[in-house]
Structure formats: C-alpha cells, structure tokens
Design a protein around this motif. Structure first.
Motif, mmCIF file in Angstrom:
data_model
loop_
_atom_site.group_PDB
_atom_site.id
_atom_site.type_symbol
_atom_site.label_atom_id
_atom_site.label_comp_id
_atom_site.label_asym_id
_atom_site.label_seq_id
_atom_site.Cartn_x
_atom_site.Cartn_y
_atom_site.Cartn_z
ATOM 1 N N GLU A 99 57.099 47.545 39.437
ATOM 2 C CA GLU A 99 56.372 47.074 38.385
ATOM 3 C C GLU A 99 55.074 46.559 38.921
ATOM 4 O O GLU A 99 54.334 45.817 38.427
ATOM 5 C CB GLU A 99 56.959 46.135 37.328
ATOM 6 N N TYR A 100 54.825 46.680 40.437
ATOM 7 C CA TYR A 100 53.718 46.014 40.832
ATOM 8 C C TYR A 100 52.277 46.523 40.708
ATOM 9 O O TYR A 100 51.249 45.915 41.214
ATOM 10 C CB TYR A 100 53.907 45.689 42.644
ATOM 11 N N ASP A 101 52.169 47.816 40.307
ATOM 12 C CA ASP A 101 51.042 48.704 40.327
ATOM 13 C C ASP A 101 50.027 47.853 39.440
ATOM 14 O O ASP A 101 48.916 47.855 39.846
ATOM 15 C CB ASP A 101 51.212 50.023 39.983
ATOM 16 N N PRO A 102 50.442 47.624 38.261
ATOM 17 C CA PRO A 102 49.467 46.934 37.313
ATOM 18 C C PRO A 102 48.884 45.666 37.766
ATOM 19 O O PRO A 102 47.613 45.194 37.758
ATOM 20 C CB PRO A 102 50.166 46.679 36.040
ATOM 21 N N ALA A 103 49.777 44.960 38.623
ATOM 22 C CA ALA A 103 49.299 43.467 39.158
ATOM 23 C C ALA A 103 48.169 43.786 40.306
ATOM 24 O O ALA A 103 47.255 43.327 40.600
ATOM 25 C CB ALA A 103 50.370 42.967 39.755
ATOM 26 N N MET A 104 48.346 44.970 41.301
ATOM 27 C CA MET A 104 47.482 45.469 42.166
ATOM 28 C C MET A 104 46.471 45.937 41.856
ATOM 29 O O MET A 104 45.056 45.680 42.202
ATOM 30 C CB MET A 104 48.352 46.471 43.192
ATOM 31 N N ILE A 105 46.402 46.625 40.632
ATOM 32 C CA ILE A 105 45.128 47.166 40.090
ATOM 33 C C ILE A 105 44.254 46.099 39.603
ATOM 34 O O ILE A 105 42.968 45.960 39.759
ATOM 35 C CB ILE A 105 45.532 48.086 38.995
ATOM 36 N N ALA A 106 44.986 45.064 38.730
ATOM 37 C CA ALA A 106 44.163 43.979 38.098
ATOM 38 C C ALA A 106 43.636 43.225 39.409
ATOM 39 O O ALA A 106 42.580 42.624 39.304
ATOM 40 C CB ALA A 106 45.119 43.049 37.387
ATOM 41 N N ALA A 107 44.363 42.927 40.476
ATOM 42 C CA ALA A 107 43.681 42.135 41.617
ATOM 43 C C ALA A 107 42.631 42.845 42.262
ATOM 44 O O ALA A 107 41.598 42.072 42.412
ATOM 45 C CB ALA A 107 44.987 41.811 42.489
ATOM 46 N N LEU A 108 42.837 44.314 42.299
ATOM 47 C CA LEU A 108 41.806 44.868 42.858
ATOM 48 C C LEU A 108 40.297 44.923 42.017
ATOM 49 O O LEU A 108 39.244 44.521 42.489
ATOM 50 C CB LEU A 108 41.987 46.433 43.056
ATOM 51 N N LEU A 109 40.439 45.014 40.840
ATOM 52 C CA LEU A 109 39.391 44.999 39.737
ATOM 53 C C LEU A 109 38.776 43.825 39.510
ATOM 54 O O LEU A 109 37.514 43.438 39.217
ATOM 55 C CB LEU A 109 39.707 45.680 38.561
ATOM 56 N N ALA A 110 39.576 42.599 39.998
ATOM 57 C CA ALA A 110 39.273 41.257 40.014
ATOM 58 C C ALA A 110 38.390 40.913 41.111
ATOM 59 O O ALA A 110 37.537 40.010 41.169
ATOM 60 C CB ALA A 110 40.130 40.404 39.605
ATOM 61 N N ARG A 111 38.278 41.746 42.039
ATOM 62 C CA ARG A 111 37.692 41.495 43.464
ATOM 63 C C ARG A 111 35.901 41.916 43.074
ATOM 64 O O ARG A 111 35.549 42.647 42.377
ATOM 65 C CB ARG A 111 37.761 42.262 44.496
ATOM 66 N N PRO A 112 35.061 41.102 43.882
ATOM 67 C CA PRO A 112 33.442 41.424 43.680
ATOM 68 C C PRO A 112 33.427 42.797 43.737
ATOM 69 O O PRO A 112 33.633 43.422 44.653
ATOM 70 C CB PRO A 112 32.825 40.483 44.821
ATOM 71 N N ALA A 113 32.414 43.271 42.883
ATOM 72 C CA ALA A 113 32.182 44.788 42.775
ATOM 73 C C ALA A 113 31.290 45.336 44.072
ATOM 74 O O ALA A 113 31.541 46.450 44.598
ATOM 75 C CB ALA A 113 31.316 45.201 41.572
ATOM 76 N N ASP A 114 30.581 44.398 44.899
ATOM 77 C CA ASP A 114 29.996 44.720 45.898
ATOM 78 C C ASP A 114 30.649 44.307 47.125
ATOM 79 O O ASP A 114 30.117 44.579 48.363
ATOM 80 C CB ASP A 114 28.412 43.952 45.723
ATOM 81 N N GLU A 115 31.756 44.076 47.107
ATOM 82 C CA GLU A 115 32.746 43.771 48.308
ATOM 83 C C GLU A 115 33.092 44.985 48.649
ATOM 84 O O GLU A 115 33.458 46.157 48.113
ATOM 85 C CB GLU A 115 33.911 42.982 47.935
ATOM 86 N N PRO A 116 33.241 45.295 50.224
ATOM 87 C CA PRO A 116 33.614 46.624 50.948
ATOM 88 C C PRO A 116 34.997 46.707 50.421
ATOM 89 O O PRO A 116 35.788 45.662 50.322
ATOM 90 C CB PRO A 116 33.618 46.195 52.449
#
Length: 198
Positions: free
Chosen positions: A67-84
């Motif tokens: 059940e970790y994928d949604p948490a990973m997706i949310a964490a990634l989408l919360a990162r700055p859009a211009d971040e590598p």
C-alpha cells in the motif's frame, strides 16, 4: 498506514488485508513459502479462499504488492516541480523508508527476505505490474505533462527503479543489520555520479 484517516469500511478492509498477510508470513516462517497454500492462509486468517482472492490475485501478489505506492506518489508530487527528478526520488524514498521503519520494519524485512530467497518472487519483481520503474515513469510523465515517455525517461525510470530495489534487497539479505536509508542514499549517490569510480 501512511495515508490520511480512512473510513470505517476502508479500515475494515485494511484490517482484513493485514490479517491475511500476518498469517501468511507466520505460515511461511513455519513451513516454507512453497509448502504454504492459499487455503491454509485463508483458514489461518479466518476468511474464505474467495475472500483471499478479493485482496490478492495470487500468493505471490501477497508478498509483491503493498500500500506504499500512493504514499510515494504523493511524496514525489509534493516535491518542487523544478527540482531534478533524481533528487525528488531520493528525498521522497528516504522519507518514506524512515516512516516504514518506525511502523512496519519487521513486515518490510520479512517481505524483502522472501523476495531474496524465493526465485518466483524475485522474478515477479520485474513484472510490469510490480516494477518500481513503472511508478517512477508515471511520475515523470505527469511532471512533463506528456502521455508517451521518451527514451531518456524510460532509462531514468529503469535506473532509479533498479537501484532502489537493489538497495532494499541488500538490506534484507543482510538481515536488516545495515541502515536501509544509508543504502538507498548511497544508491542515489552512485546514480548522480554517473557511477564514477566504479
């Protein structure tokens, strides 16, 4: 769970799912993965085999899905859009792992040790529906606002997926003695360096 509060129905479903997993891991430890049947797992969890299959398509899926994928997706989408993207993945994954170690360390260790020890599970890691690379590619597409991945995107997702998986499997193979966050961090450091010095 690492998600927002769940409804009563969702909590009941999660509890059943966790019970099935817990009993399965107990049986795997007692009699081995190959010798344990779905029927035995269902009986131990006090559910019917048909209920088992509502939660897991196969016995392999019980170990390979989470059940970790949604948490990973949310964490990634919360990162700055211009971040590598590599930096985003590194920060998101290490943050998620630190949370898992606080709440579900033993389950994560059992699951990953099974994957290292059972050939069918190791092979299953590379199926498209279980591949971490597919998750990273989906995020790359979303960030870029495109529907079809470029060659560079596919290579990037494949490399990050393989490196992060290898770090977790190395941790499990060592019995969880090493610091998994450090292993993941080192894997990303290698990616960032272009494997200089290897």
């Amino acid at each position: 769970m690492l998600e927002a509060p769940l409804s009563l129905r969702e909590r009941k479903k999660l509890k059943t799912r966790q019970t099935i997993r817990r009993e399965a891991y107990r049986l795997f430890a007692e009699q081995g993965y190959e010798s344990t049947t779905v029927e035995q797992i269902a009986a131990a969890a006090e559910v019917s085999p048909s209920t088992f299959f509502r939660y897991f398509a196969t016995k392999d899926d019980l170990v390979l899905t989470d059940e970790y994928d949604p948490a990973m997706i949310a964490a990634l989408l919360a990162r700055p859009a211009d971040e590598p993207f590599l930096t985003s993945c590194r920060e998101a994954l290490i943050g998620l792992i630190r949370q898992l170690l606080q709440h579900e360390r033993q389950e994560l260790l059992i699951r990953m040790r099974l994957v290292t020890e059972v050939p069918a599970l190791r092979a299953g890691l590379h199926r498209a529906d279980h591949s971490p690379a597919a998750l990273y590619l989906a995020i790359l597409l979303r960030r870029a606002g495109v529907e079809e991945p470029s060659y560079d995107m596919r290579i990037t997702a494949a490399a990050i997926g393989a490196a992060s998986t290898e770090a977790v499997l190395c941790w499990a193979a060592g019995g969880g003695e090493q610091d998994i966050a450090e292993l993941v961090d080192h894997a990303f450091a290698l990616l960032e360096s272009g494997f200089a010095g290897v």
